[in-house]
Design a protein around this motif. Structure first.
Motif, PDB file in Angstrom:
ATOM      1  N   ALA A 170      -0.285   5.737   6.615  1.00 23.85           N
ATOM      2  CA  ALA A 170      -0.340   5.703   5.151  1.00 23.85           C
ATOM      3  C   ALA A 170      -1.723   6.140   4.693  1.00 23.85           C
ATOM      4  O   ALA A 170      -2.734   5.821   5.333  1.00 23.85           O
TER       5      ALA A 170
ATOM      6  N   VAL B  50      -4.076   6.289   1.131  1.00 26.58           N
ATOM      7  CA  VAL B  50      -4.246   5.890  -0.266  1.00 26.58           C
ATOM      8  C   VAL B  50      -5.571   6.454  -0.754  1.00 26.58           C
ATOM      9  O   VAL B  50      -6.633   6.146  -0.190  1.00 26.58           O
ATOM     10  N   GLU B  51      -5.509   7.305  -1.773  1.00 29.12           N
ATOM     11  CA  GLU B  51      -6.693   7.929  -2.353  1.00 29.12           C
ATOM     12  C   GLU B  51      -7.550   8.595  -1.279  1.00 29.12           C
ATOM     13  O   GLU B  51      -8.781   8.472  -1.253  1.00 29.12           O
TER      14      GLU B  51
ATOM     15  N   SER C 237       3.787   4.501  -7.394  1.00 29.32           N
ATOM     16  CA  SER C 237       4.031   4.111  -6.002  1.00 29.32           C
ATOM     17  C   SER C 237       5.418   3.513  -5.797  1.00 29.32           C
ATOM     18  O   SER C 237       6.034   3.711  -4.751  1.00 29.32           O
TER      19      SER C 237
ATOM     20  N   GLU D 165       0.856  -1.177   0.000  1.00 34.05           N
ATOM     21  CA  GLU D 165       0.000   0.000   0.000  1.00 34.05           C
ATOM     22  C   GLU D 165       0.898   1.235   0.000  1.00 34.05           C
ATOM     23  O   GLU D 165       1.852   1.293   0.772  1.00 34.05           O
ATOM     24  N   ALA D 166       0.590   2.182  -0.854  1.00 31.13           N
ATOM     25  CA  ALA D 166       1.376   3.425  -0.951  1.00 31.13           C
ATOM     26  C   ALA D 166       2.854   3.137  -1.177  1.00 31.13           C
ATOM     27  O   ALA D 166       3.721   3.863  -0.699  1.00 31.13           O
TER      28      ALA D 166
ATOM     29  N   LEU E 204       7.905   6.427  -5.673  1.00 33.62           N
ATOM     30  CA  LEU E 204       7.623   7.461  -4.677  1.00 33.62           C
ATOM     31  C   LEU E 204       8.585   7.459  -3.489  1.00 33.62           C
ATOM     32  O   LEU E 204       9.167   8.505  -3.172  1.00 33.62           O
TER      33      LEU E 204
ATOM     34  N   GLU F 131      11.134  10.471  -2.634  1.00 33.44           N
ATOM     35  CA  GLU F 131      10.913  11.108  -1.335  1.00 33.44           C
ATOM     36  C   GLU F 131      12.199  11.094  -0.519  1.00 33.44           C
ATOM     37  O   GLU F 131      12.550  12.081   0.137  1.00 33.44           O
TER      38      GLU F 131
END
Length: 305
Positions: free
Chosen positions: A140, A142-143, A244, A85-86, A247, A251
């Motif tokens: 986290a 997500v959307e 993702s 996720e993410a 990212l 970062e």
């Protein structure tokens, strides 16, 4: 905000190496080793030799390694699910046991062994050792919705004393991205973000991140043209639109240069000698991220960029 530059013919791998080696002597470089290059024995050995060659050139390398493919393979073998996720691995307590075992018990030992095939250089450690890294549970989103990703940590404090001691003794630290929390919990830390936090704490000259692509693509998936150079401000504006998988890498680069690291590179780890080219060549391949220019002062060209 600076201007992103795209496109460049590959430079001669030997161009500028002697000059950059002289300039880099005594400087600390944090290298994050990850991606599928980690499961290719030849690339592992090539990487290890590059790290030793950096050490012999007077650079003080610190290696932070990932282990995603190996962790996923072990989870499959044990019948445990793998979910992201993410861009981060969802880490249950059972998954955390596997992460800890694979990173510190297998991947780190293999990498230390490859480096030490060239001499008594590498010493393995994890972020848990001597409280080198302290983490808190990472949220986290997500959307727009909160997602529970389990025992995934954000590094909130780095005590670089152990790493500095190893460097002072002429060693090459090889660090697994596992961190301790003040709550006594052990956290899985994204290796890109761990490398960035360590680079900032060490006041490293640069952060080098190896991945499975040639760099940051200017217009993915419509083009594979690589962005050659970005300022921190440029990158900050691009982060929300990145895939993702890229990212956390970008970062980490942003955090590094805004934390005082002189520059960060994202390089293709599948290419032999990518590390040497990234650190010692006059023009680095891949994508380079630099701090924003100081207002009122014209930024002079640096390192051939």
């Amino acid at each position: 905000m600076g201007t992103a530059v795209t496109g460049r013919a590959d430079a001669d791998p030997s161009a500028g190496s002697s000059l950059r080696a002289e300039e880099s002597q005594g400087r600390t470089v944090v290298v994050k080793f990850g991606g599928n290059a980690m499961v290719d024995a030849d690339l592992q050995k090539s990487f290890a030799k590059d790290v030793v060659d950096l050490w012999r050139a007077g650079v003080r390398p610190v290696v932070v390694h990932g282990g995603g493919p190996q962790i996923s393979a072990m989870l499959d073998r044990l019948g445990l699910p793998t979910r992201f996720e993410a861009g981060l691995r969802v880490t249950t307590p059972e998954t955390m046991d596997v992460v800890r075992m694979v990173l510190t018990g297998r991947v780190q030992r293999e990498l230390v062994g490859h480096i030490n095939a060239h001499g008594p250089f590498a010493v393995g450690m994890s972020g848990e050792d001597a409280h080198t890294m302290t983490a808190v549970r990472r949220p986290a989103v997500v959307e727009g919705r909160a997602v529970d990703i389990g025992l995934v940590g954000d590094v909130v404090d780095v005590n670089p004393g152990m790493v500095r001691a190893l460097l002072a003794q002429g060693h090459i630290p090889v660090v697994s991205p596992v961190a301790r929390g003040e709550d006594g919990q052990v956290y899985n830390v994204n290796a890109d973000l761990a490398a960035s936090a360590l680079a900032v704490a060490l006041r490293a000259d640069r952060l080098v991140t190896l991945t499975d692509v040639a760099g940051l693509y200017a217009n993915w998936p419509h083009s594979t043209e690589v962005v050659e150079r970005l300022t921190a401000g440029d990158l900050d504006g691009m982060l929300p639109g990145l895939a993702s998988g890229m990212l956390p890498k970008m970062e980490s680069c942003l955090q590094a240069v805004r934390g005082g690291v002189r520059r960060a590179h994202v390089l293709d780890g599948r290419v032999p000698h990518a590390v040497l080219r990234g650190v010692l060549d006059e023009r680095s391949p891949g994508t380079t991220i630099v701090p924003d220019p100081v207002r009122g002062r014209v930024e002079a060209p640096a390192d051939g960029h």
